[in-house]
Design a protein around this motif. Structure first.
Motif, PDB file in Angstrom:
ATOM      1  N   ASP A  99       0.830  -1.202   0.000  1.00 52.30           N
ATOM      2  CA  ASP A  99       0.000   0.000   0.000  1.00 52.30           C
ATOM      3  C   ASP A  99       0.871   1.260   0.000  1.00 52.30           C
ATOM      4  N   TYR A 100       1.964   1.224   0.762  1.00 56.77           N
ATOM      5  CA  TYR A 100       2.859   2.375   0.818  1.00 56.77           C
ATOM      6  C   TYR A 100       3.455   2.660  -0.557  1.00 56.77           C
ATOM      7  N   LEU A 101       3.901   1.618  -1.240  1.00 52.10           N
ATOM      8  CA  LEU A 101       4.455   1.798  -2.583  1.00 52.10           C
ATOM      9  C   LEU A 101       3.397   2.342  -3.537  1.00 52.10           C
ATOM     10  N   ARG A 102       2.183   1.840  -3.421  1.00 49.93           N
ATOM     11  CA  ARG A 102       1.098   2.266  -4.304  1.00 49.93           C
ATOM     12  C   ARG A 102       0.775   3.747  -4.102  1.00 49.93           C
ATOM     13  N   GLU A 103       0.894   4.203  -2.862  1.00 55.30           N
ATOM     14  CA  GLU A 103       0.548   5.589  -2.542  1.00 55.30           C
ATOM     15  C   GLU A 103       1.715   6.552  -2.754  1.00 55.30           C
ATOM     16  N   ASN A 104       2.898   6.011  -3.043  1.00 48.69           N
ATOM     17  CA  ASN A 104       4.078   6.859  -3.215  1.00 48.69           C
ATOM     18  C   ASN A 104       4.813   6.502  -4.499  1.00 48.69           C
ATOM     19  N   GLU A 148       5.651   8.369  -6.908  1.00 48.86           N
ATOM     20  CA  GLU A 148       6.583   9.374  -7.408  1.00 48.86           C
ATOM     21  C   GLU A 148       7.916   9.375  -6.658  1.00 48.86           C
ATOM     22  N   THR A 149       8.030   8.626  -5.581  1.00 46.35           N
ATOM     23  CA  THR A 149       9.278   8.591  -4.820  1.00 46.35           C
ATOM     24  C   THR A 149       9.909   7.208  -4.900  1.00 46.35           C
ATOM     25  N   THR A 150      11.207   7.159  -4.738  1.00 44.52           N
ATOM     26  CA  THR A 150      11.928   5.890  -4.733  1.00 44.52           C
ATOM     27  C   THR A 150      12.198   5.493  -3.286  1.00 44.52           C
ATOM     28  N   THR A 151      11.677   4.344  -2.888  1.00 46.50           N
ATOM     29  CA  THR A 151      11.826   3.867  -1.522  1.00 46.50           C
ATOM     30  C   THR A 151      12.663   2.607  -1.526  1.00 46.50           C
ATOM     31  N   VAL A 202      10.821  -6.093  -4.662  1.00 47.46           N
ATOM     32  CA  VAL A 202      10.246  -4.766  -4.410  1.00 47.46           C
ATOM     33  C   VAL A 202      10.420  -3.852  -5.620  1.00 47.46           C
ATOM     34  N   VAL A 203      11.604  -3.829  -6.213  1.00 50.20           N
ATOM     35  CA  VAL A 203      11.871  -2.915  -7.337  1.00 50.20           C
ATOM     36  C   VAL A 203      10.945  -3.225  -8.516  1.00 50.20           C
ATOM     37  N   GLU A 204      10.819  -4.502  -8.852  1.00 50.19           N
ATOM     38  CA  GLU A 204       9.955  -4.873  -9.979  1.00 50.19           C
ATOM     39  C   GLU A 204       8.490  -4.581  -9.670  1.00 50.19           C
TER      40      GLU A 204
END
Length: 297
Positions: free
Chosen positions: A194-199, A201-204, A232-234
């Motif tokens: 969910d965090y990746l989906r909501e962000n 535009e940023t690289t985490t 995670v990257v893919e």
């Protein structure tokens, strides 16, 4: 003494065996057919003992009280929000808690898709797991009620297909929950996704996500890959690509602006990443979509 049915306020429908045979020879319902469905509120002394299993896949959702399921020598507690899926022919026994009897919604389903989905949910191997916590108990209860209401209406093809659709949707969602490896609400992997989906535009980094999830980097990476089928990257790249496709279809924004909106400052790098997933450039994707949408003579 265990009681099979007859509880105050209960609802129960069972298809006659000849109708089951007809439905299993027909399109759609031969893949998924609800043969029995019910709702047993506060079912004191309820239980069944099936040493040879049932002829169908058994699905039981607990929405109140408590009970327990015994299968393959293990005992599994049942509480509100817990669902049991018992494959066809699997010996088992279950019963309501004597002090706090359960309230359950349940169904029996048969057909090729029922067996395949039950296998995906229970993982019939050394880690056989016939119960799981439902992420959306309300939706699960609604699906079971939909199946029951359909059988209560009549035994026509339309009603049986309607019940089949509700059953398929529920079992497919349970199989998806199991595939994600998430067994309860608040699962850290789901939170990371969910965090990746909501962000977008940023690289985490993986380490940062692992810290958010409260896991070591190696443990987090292994669990994420198991749940997602990729690293995670893919995973993040594919989320960005999906959002980019949406923006290409629904806006007139330039490719460079769309790239920046999904986290790519370099338009050329964005195009390469997009092509790697979609097999075409962003502008090619937009043009192809518009061509498909244009009326043809």
């Amino acid at each position: 003494m265990l009681i099979r049915d007859g509880f105050p306020g209960q609802r129960l429908r069972v298809l006659p065996r000849p109708r089951v045979a007809e439905a299993l020879a027909a399109p759609i319902t031969r893949r998924m057919l609800v043969t029995d469905a019910g709702h047993f509120p506060h079912a004191a002394a309820h239980g069944r003992d099936r040493p040879r299993g049932a002829e169908e896949v058994v699905v039981i959702l607990c929405t109140g009280g408590a009970g327990r399921l015994e299968v393959r020598g293990d005992e599994h507690p049942m509480a509100p929000g817990v669902v049991a899926v018992i494959p066809r022919g699997e010996p088992h026994r279950y019963r309501a808690d004597p002090r706090d009897p359960w309230t359950i919604w349940w169904m029996h389903v048969t057909g090729g898709d029922a067996d395949d989905l039950a296998a995906a949910i229970t993982r019939p191997s050394d880690d056989f797991a016939p119960v799981l916590q439902v992420h959306d108990p309300y939706a699960a209860k609604s699906a079971l009620e939909h199946a029951l209401v359909s059988l209560e209406r009549d035994e026509t093809v339309a009603s049986l297909v309607s019940a089949s659709g509700a059953a398929w949707g529920l079992l497919a969602q349970l199989a998806a929950d199991r595939a994600r490896g998430a067994n309860q609400a608040g699962d850290p992997i789901l939170a990371a996704q969910d965090y990746l989906r909501e962000n977008l535009e940023t690289t985490t980094g993986v380490a940062e996500l692992a810290a958010i999830a409260g896991l070591s980097t190696s443990h987090f990476s292994a669990r994420f890959r198991q749940a997602s089928g990729m690293g995670v990257v893919e995973y993040h790249k594919r989320l960005r690509s999906a959002r980019a496709r949406e923006l290409l279809i629904t806006t007139e924004a330039t490719v460079a602006d769309i790239g920046r909106a999904v986290g790519y400052e370099d338009a050329f790098y964005f195009s390469r990443q997009f092509r790697a997933i979609n097999g075409t450039s962003p502008s090619g994707y937009r043009a192809a979509f518009r061509d498909r949408s244009r009326p043809h003579d």
